[in-house]
Design an enzyme around this catalytic site. Structure first.
Site, PDB file in Angstrom:
ATOM      1  N   LYS A 140      30.772  31.086  40.794  1.00  0.00           N
ATOM      2  CA  LYS A 140      30.414  32.324  40.079  1.00  0.00           C
ATOM      3  C   LYS A 140      28.948  32.295  39.654  1.00  0.00           C
ATOM      4  O   LYS A 140      28.224  33.282  39.787  1.00  0.00           O
ATOM      5  CB  LYS A 140      31.329  32.507  38.850  1.00  0.00           C
ATOM      6  CG  LYS A 140      32.753  32.912  39.207  1.00  0.00           C
ATOM      7  CD  LYS A 140      33.696  32.898  37.996  1.00  0.00           C
ATOM      8  CE  LYS A 140      35.132  33.160  38.438  1.00  0.00           C
ATOM      9  NZ  LYS A 140      36.113  33.115  37.336  1.00  0.00           N
ATOM     10  N   GLN A 180      37.445  31.012  31.493  1.00  0.00           N
ATOM     11  CA  GLN A 180      38.091  30.555  32.723  1.00  0.00           C
ATOM     12  C   GLN A 180      39.495  30.047  32.428  1.00  0.00           C
ATOM     13  O   GLN A 180      39.700  29.270  31.497  1.00  0.00           O
ATOM     14  CB  GLN A 180      37.219  29.458  33.370  1.00  0.00           C
ATOM     15  CG  GLN A 180      37.662  29.044  34.754  1.00  0.00           C
ATOM     16  CD  GLN A 180      37.533  30.143  35.805  1.00  0.00           C
ATOM     17  OE1 GLN A 180      36.679  31.025  35.704  1.00  0.00           O
ATOM     18  NE2 GLN A 180      38.387  30.107  36.811  1.00  0.00           N
ATOM     19  N   ASP A 234      36.635  40.343  32.865  1.00  0.00           N
ATOM     20  CA  ASP A 234      37.811  39.893  33.616  1.00  0.00           C
ATOM     21  C   ASP A 234      38.933  40.940  33.550  1.00  0.00           C
ATOM     22  O   ASP A 234      39.915  40.842  34.285  1.00  0.00           O
ATOM     23  CB  ASP A 234      38.351  38.577  33.024  1.00  0.00           C
ATOM     24  CG  ASP A 234      38.015  37.367  33.886  1.00  0.00           C
ATOM     25  OD1 ASP A 234      37.813  37.540  35.105  1.00  0.00           O
ATOM     26  OD2 ASP A 234      37.968  36.253  33.333  1.00  0.00           O
TER      27      ASP A 234
HETATM   28  N1  GUN Z   1      41.287  31.461  37.010  1.00  0.00           N
HETATM   29  C1  GUN Z   1      41.615  31.819  38.270  1.00  0.00           C
HETATM   30  N2  GUN Z   1      41.129  33.045  38.558  1.00  0.00           N
HETATM   31  C2  GUN Z   1      40.500  33.481  37.443  1.00  0.00           C
HETATM   32  C3  GUN Z   1      39.805  34.685  37.121  1.00  0.00           C
HETATM   33  O1  GUN Z   1      39.676  35.624  37.912  1.00  0.00           O
HETATM   34  N3  GUN Z   1      39.290  34.743  35.859  1.00  0.00           N
HETATM   35  C4  GUN Z   1      39.445  33.732  34.964  1.00  0.00           C
HETATM   36  N4  GUN Z   1      38.916  33.900  33.749  1.00  0.00           N
HETATM   37  N5  GUN Z   1      40.079  32.616  35.234  1.00  0.00           N
HETATM   38  C5  GUN Z   1      40.604  32.489  36.472  1.00  0.00           C
END
Ligand code: GUN
Length: 281
Positions: free
Chosen positions: A50, A94, A117
């Site tokens: 990311k 996350q 998110d």
């Molecule tokens: N863990 C796996 N996919 C995601 C996501 O799209 N966002 C977050 N915050 N955690 C994740």
């Protein structure tokens, strides 16, 4: 006949190019704050990806790496600080979090205006009501975009989702319902999943079981969207048995190169949208 391969990498690249152009016209860089608790191996890789993708389009990231045993109070205090910081446009925590932390309380503390998110109950609630949330979760948004490429009219389609997670299954079910699909949400307790998938026009597999969806699970000309990322004998594979189904399906996403790149592209889009929202652009 061989199925069309839905190229998520290409579509994600196009989205990132558009975002880069948009960001170049802003007076300063959008900023994404990422809260990473502990050292979950997959999470560390996702966060690194990311950061890298954000930098390429001109979005800054601040990653807060917290110890595995951090207290919930400390996490909430950090979120309060990030909510108040006008230089921070988007905040993500996350997932998964260590078991001693309450995911609902932590996600619920993020300002809905910075919830890039799309997991905050304010945003998921508006989506449920078929109204416009500030943000929708990135993976479901990416999946919907890929489905639209091969299936432009969704009204009346039978869709089976395998997996009912907060991150994928639940918001995607709502998005597809809002597009007038008939949606079946299946999970680990569902009996005879095959009976459902055999009637599906579109199957979205997000269960985390390597190559679970086999040729005899699908009807001819089905569209298969594979959200899975599994490691098998040192190789990455999805939840769909890709090689088995390639002759029978109408279209299928590869792993890697399908949904994965779209998730990151849509998170970046949400962050740019957050910047615009906060700057009245
Ligand atoms: N863990 C796996 N996919 C995601 C996501 O799209 N966002 C977050 N915050 N955690 C994740």
């Amino acid at each position: 006949m061989t199925a069309e391969i839905i190229d998520g990498r290409k579509t994600a690249q196009e989205i990132r190019s558009q975002l880069k152009q948009a960001v170049a016209g802003f007076s300063d860089s959008p900023k994404l704050a990422v809260v990473l608790v502990g050292r979950d191996e997959a999470s560390v890789i996702y966060v690194r990806n990311k950061e890298k993708a954000a930098a390429e389009v001109g979005i800054g990231t601040d990653v807060y790496r917290l110890a595995e045993d951090v207290s919930e109070k400390q996490v909430l205090q950090l979120i309060d600080r990030l909510n108040e910081d006008v230089a921070v446009n988007g905040i993500i925590v996350q997932l998964p979090l260590p078991a001693h932390l309450n995911v609902g309380r932590i996600i619920g503390r993020i300002s809905p205006l910075k919830d890039v998110d799309g997991f905050h109950p304010y945003n998921t609630g508006l989506l449920q009501n078929n109204e416009k949330p500030y943000f929708v979760a990135a993976t479901p948004l990416g999946v919907l975009k890929l489905i639209h490429q091969v299936c432009p009219v969704l009204s009346g389609k039978n869709v089976v989702l395998i997996g009912a997670s907060l991150i994928v299954g639940r918001p995607l079910a709502t998005l597809l319902l809002n597009q007038e699909c008939t949606v079946s949400i299946t999970h680990v307790h569902t009996q005879n999943i095959k009976n459902l998938t055999q009637n599906a026009d579109i199957i979205v597999a997000a269960c985390g079981v390597a190559r679970m969806v086999k040729k005899d699970w699908i009807k001819p000309e089905a569209v298969l969207i594979d959200v899975g990322i599994n490691r098998e004998n040192g190789r990455i594979c999805g939840d769909v048995d890709f090689d088995d189904e390639i002759e029978k399906a109408a279209a299928v996403t590869p792993v890697p190169g399908g949904v994965g790149p779209m998730t990151i592209a849509m998170l970046l889009k949400n962050t740019v949208d957050a910047y615009k929202l906060q700057h009245n652009i």
